[in-house]
Design a protein around this motif. Structure first.
Motif, mmCIF file in Angstrom:
data_model
loop_
_atom_site.group_PDB
_atom_site.id
_atom_site.type_symbol
_atom_site.label_atom_id
_atom_site.label_comp_id
_atom_site.label_asym_id
_atom_site.label_seq_id
_atom_site.Cartn_x
_atom_site.Cartn_y
_atom_site.Cartn_z
ATOM 1 N N THR A 70 0.831 -1.189 0.000
ATOM 2 C CA THR A 70 0.000 0.000 0.000
ATOM 3 C C THR A 70 0.871 1.247 0.000
ATOM 4 O O THR A 70 2.070 1.196 0.243
ATOM 5 C CB THR A 70 -0.927 0.015 1.232
ATOM 6 O OG1 THR A 70 -0.111 -0.009 2.416
ATOM 7 C CG2 THR A 70 -1.838 -1.191 1.227
ATOM 8 N N ARG A 71 0.242 2.376 -0.272
ATOM 9 C CA ARG A 71 0.956 3.648 -0.279
ATOM 10 C C ARG A 71 1.514 3.945 1.115
ATOM 11 O O ARG A 71 0.847 3.738 2.119
ATOM 12 C CB ARG A 71 0.017 4.775 -0.710
ATOM 13 C CG ARG A 71 0.638 6.168 -0.645
ATOM 14 C CD ARG A 71 -0.376 7.226 -1.028
ATOM 15 N NE ARG A 71 0.118 8.551 -0.752
ATOM 16 C CZ ARG A 71 0.913 9.239 -1.560
ATOM 17 N NH1 ARG A 71 1.292 8.700 -2.705
ATOM 18 N NH2 ARG A 71 1.326 10.446 -1.250
ATOM 19 N N VAL A 72 2.743 4.419 1.165
ATOM 20 C CA VAL A 72 3.381 4.755 2.429
ATOM 21 C C VAL A 72 3.421 6.270 2.574
ATOM 22 O O VAL A 72 3.886 6.981 1.677
ATOM 23 C CB VAL A 72 4.811 4.193 2.490
ATOM 24 C CG1 VAL A 72 5.495 4.627 3.782
ATOM 25 C CG2 VAL A 72 4.787 2.678 2.383
ATOM 26 N N ASP A 73 2.923 6.772 3.693
ATOM 27 C CA ASP A 73 2.977 8.200 3.996
ATOM 28 C C ASP A 73 3.624 8.389 5.358
ATOM 29 O O ASP A 73 3.325 7.655 6.305
ATOM 30 C CB ASP A 73 1.579 8.821 4.009
ATOM 31 C CG ASP A 73 0.956 8.881 2.629
ATOM 32 O OD1 ASP A 73 1.565 9.485 1.730
ATOM 33 O OD2 ASP A 73 -0.144 8.328 2.446
ATOM 34 N N ALA A 74 4.478 9.395 5.467
ATOM 35 C CA ALA A 74 5.070 9.707 6.756
ATOM 36 C C ALA A 74 3.985 10.221 7.697
ATOM 37 O O ALA A 74 2.964 10.749 7.251
ATOM 38 C CB ALA A 74 6.166 10.759 6.580
ATOM 39 N N PRO A 75 4.167 10.066 8.991
ATOM 40 C CA PRO A 75 3.178 10.571 9.953
ATOM 41 C C PRO A 75 2.910 12.055 9.755
ATOM 42 O O PRO A 75 3.842 12.856 9.655
ATOM 43 C CB PRO A 75 3.840 10.297 11.304
ATOM 44 C CG PRO A 75 4.770 9.154 11.050
ATOM 45 C CD PRO A 75 5.287 9.373 9.658
ATOM 46 N N ALA A 86 15.586 0.302 8.240
ATOM 47 C CA ALA A 86 16.395 -0.913 8.334
ATOM 48 C C ALA A 86 17.465 -0.986 7.255
ATOM 49 O O ALA A 86 18.527 -1.569 7.459
ATOM 50 C CB ALA A 86 15.492 -2.146 8.260
ATOM 51 N N ASP A 87 17.188 -0.393 6.083
ATOM 52 C CA ASP A 87 18.125 -0.465 4.969
ATOM 53 C C ASP A 87 17.816 0.646 3.986
ATOM 54 O O ASP A 87 16.898 1.449 4.197
ATOM 55 C CB ASP A 87 18.054 -1.838 4.284
ATOM 56 C CG ASP A 87 16.631 -2.243 3.933
ATOM 57 O OD1 ASP A 87 15.832 -1.345 3.574
ATOM 58 O OD2 ASP A 87 16.298 -3.433 4.031
ATOM 59 N N ASP A 88 18.593 0.712 2.892
ATOM 60 C CA ASP A 88 18.387 1.806 1.947
ATOM 61 C C ASP A 88 17.092 1.673 1.165
ATOM 62 O O ASP A 88 16.544 2.664 0.680
ATOM 63 C CB ASP A 88 19.583 1.965 1.004
ATOM 64 C CG ASP A 88 19.865 0.736 0.172
ATOM 65 O OD1 ASP A 88 19.255 -0.311 0.423
ATOM 66 O OD2 ASP A 88 20.703 0.817 -0.745
ATOM 67 N N THR A 89 16.565 0.452 1.037
ATOM 68 C CA THR A 89 15.266 0.277 0.386
ATOM 69 C C THR A 89 14.190 0.986 1.194
ATOM 70 O O THR A 89 13.367 1.737 0.656
ATOM 71 C CB THR A 89 14.922 -1.209 0.258
ATOM 72 O OG1 THR A 89 15.939 -1.870 -0.495
ATOM 73 C CG2 THR A 89 13.591 -1.399 -0.449
ATOM 74 N N ALA A 90 14.181 0.735 2.497
ATOM 75 C CA ALA A 90 13.228 1.420 3.373
ATOM 76 C C ALA A 90 13.503 2.911 3.392
ATOM 77 O O ALA A 90 12.579 3.725 3.468
ATOM 78 C CB ALA A 90 13.310 0.839 4.780
ATOM 79 N N GLY A 96 10.439 9.112 -0.019
ATOM 80 C CA GLY A 96 9.307 9.342 -0.894
ATOM 81 C C GLY A 96 8.034 9.642 -0.131
ATOM 82 O O GLY A 96 7.142 10.329 -0.625
ATOM 83 N N ALA A 97 7.958 9.134 1.099
ATOM 84 C CA ALA A 97 6.771 9.356 1.930
ATOM 85 C C ALA A 97 6.787 10.714 2.605
ATOM 86 O O ALA A 97 5.770 11.147 3.146
ATOM 87 C CB ALA A 97 6.671 8.259 2.986
ATOM 88 N N GLY A 98 7.939 11.382 2.600
ATOM 89 C CA GLY A 98 7.995 12.724 3.162
ATOM 90 C C GLY A 98 8.935 12.918 4.330
ATOM 91 O O GLY A 98 8.963 13.997 4.919
ATOM 92 N N ALA A 99 9.728 11.912 4.690
ATOM 93 C CA ALA A 99 10.683 12.070 5.794
ATOM 94 C C ALA A 99 11.760 13.087 5.416
ATOM 95 O O ALA A 99 12.181 13.164 4.270
ATOM 96 C CB ALA A 99 11.321 10.731 6.140
#
Length: 215
Positions: A70-75, A86-90, A96-99
Motif C-alpha cells: 500500500t501507499r506509504v505516507d510519513a506521519p 532498516a536499509d536503503d530500500t526502506a 518518498g513518503a515525506g521524511a
C-alpha cells in the motif's frame, strides 16, 4: 529556532511495533531534560488523537517497510519527520513518503538526539551509510527547481548514462558502480528527466544524437 539550553525538544514517537516503541521510549527518556516525549503510539493512533503539536516526529519504520503493498505516507503530525530505517530500500520509501531525515534503526542515543534537534530546525540528516540516497535526493530536488538539460548531468549520472547505452539493467548498473539497485534507479530516473524522455531507449538515442554516448 529551538535552543536546547532553554527548552526541551517536544517529540512525538511513531512506531507500529510495541516492542520497538517501548525500547525507543526508554532511550529517549534516558536523555533527561533534553527531550520531552509528548506522545507515543501507532501512526493511526497519533493522527486520529491530535494533542499538543511536537517540534519533531521520530518515525520507526520497522523491519518490513519495503514489503508493504500500500501507499506509504510519513506521519502527518504537523512537524518534520526523522525516520529510522532498516536499509536503503526502506530509506528510499521513507524519503518518498515525506521524511526529512534518515538514520539506521541501530543508531546510538547521542547521534539520534542530535539528529532530532537538526531535523526540528529544518535541516536534512542522513546516516553516512545512506549517502548515495542523500545525493540522489539532492539530484531530484535540483531537477524540480532548476532548468533540466544534458548539461546538468552529474559525473555519476554520465556514468549511468554510459551503462544504459550498454543495455544494462538497474541491477547490473548497481553492481558495476558498487551502489544499491534502488540508488541506481534514482540515478536512471534523474537521467531520463534531464534528457526529457520517458524510456531508457529514448534516453540512449537522444544522448547519442547529442554526442554524450557512442553506440
Amino acid at each position: 529556532m529551538l535552543d536546547a539550553s532553554l527548552s526541551p525538544l517536544r517529540l512525538a514517537l511513531v512506531a507500529e511495533d510495541p516492542l520497538a516503541r517501548g525500547a525507543l521510549s526508554r532511550v529517549l527518556g534516558d536523555q533527561g531534560s533534553e527531550l520531552q516525549l509528548l506522545a507515543s503510539g501507532t501512526q493511526v493512533e497519533l493522527e486520529t488523537t491530535r494533542g499538543e503539536a511536537p517540534d519533531v516526529v521520530l518515525w520507526d519504520t520497522g523491519l518490513r517497510l519495503a514489503d508493504t503493498e500500500t501507499r506509504v505516507d510519513a506521519p502527518d503530525l504537523g512537524a518534520p519527520v526523522l525516520a529510522l530505517v532498516a536499509d536503503d530500500t526502506a530509506g528510499e520509501l521513507a524519503l518518498g513518503a515525506g521524511a526529512k531525515g534518515l538514520l539506521f534503526r541501530d543508531v546510538s542515543p547521542g547521534p539520534l538526539t542530535a539528529a532530532l534537534y537538526a531535523v526540528a530546525r529544518g535541516l536534512a540528516v542522513f546516516d553516512p551509510g545512506l549517502s548515495e540516497l542523500r545525493a540522489s535526493t539532492k539530484t531530484a530536488a535540483s531537477i524540480s527547481t532548476a532548468t533540466q538539460g544534458p548539461d546538468t548531468l552529474t559525473p555519476r549520472e554520465r556514468e549511468v548514462l554510459a551503462l544504459l547505452a550498454e543495455g544494462l539493467s538497474n541491477k547490473a548498473i548497481a553492481d558495476r558502480l558498487g551502489i544499491s539497485e534502488h540508488t541506481a534507479k534514482f540515478h536512471v530516473n534523474a537521467v531520463l528527466a534531464k534528457l526529457g524522455v520517458q524510456r531508457r531507449t529514448e534516453a540512449v538515442v537522444r544522448a547519442a544524437r547529442m554526442g554524450l554516448v557512442t553506440l
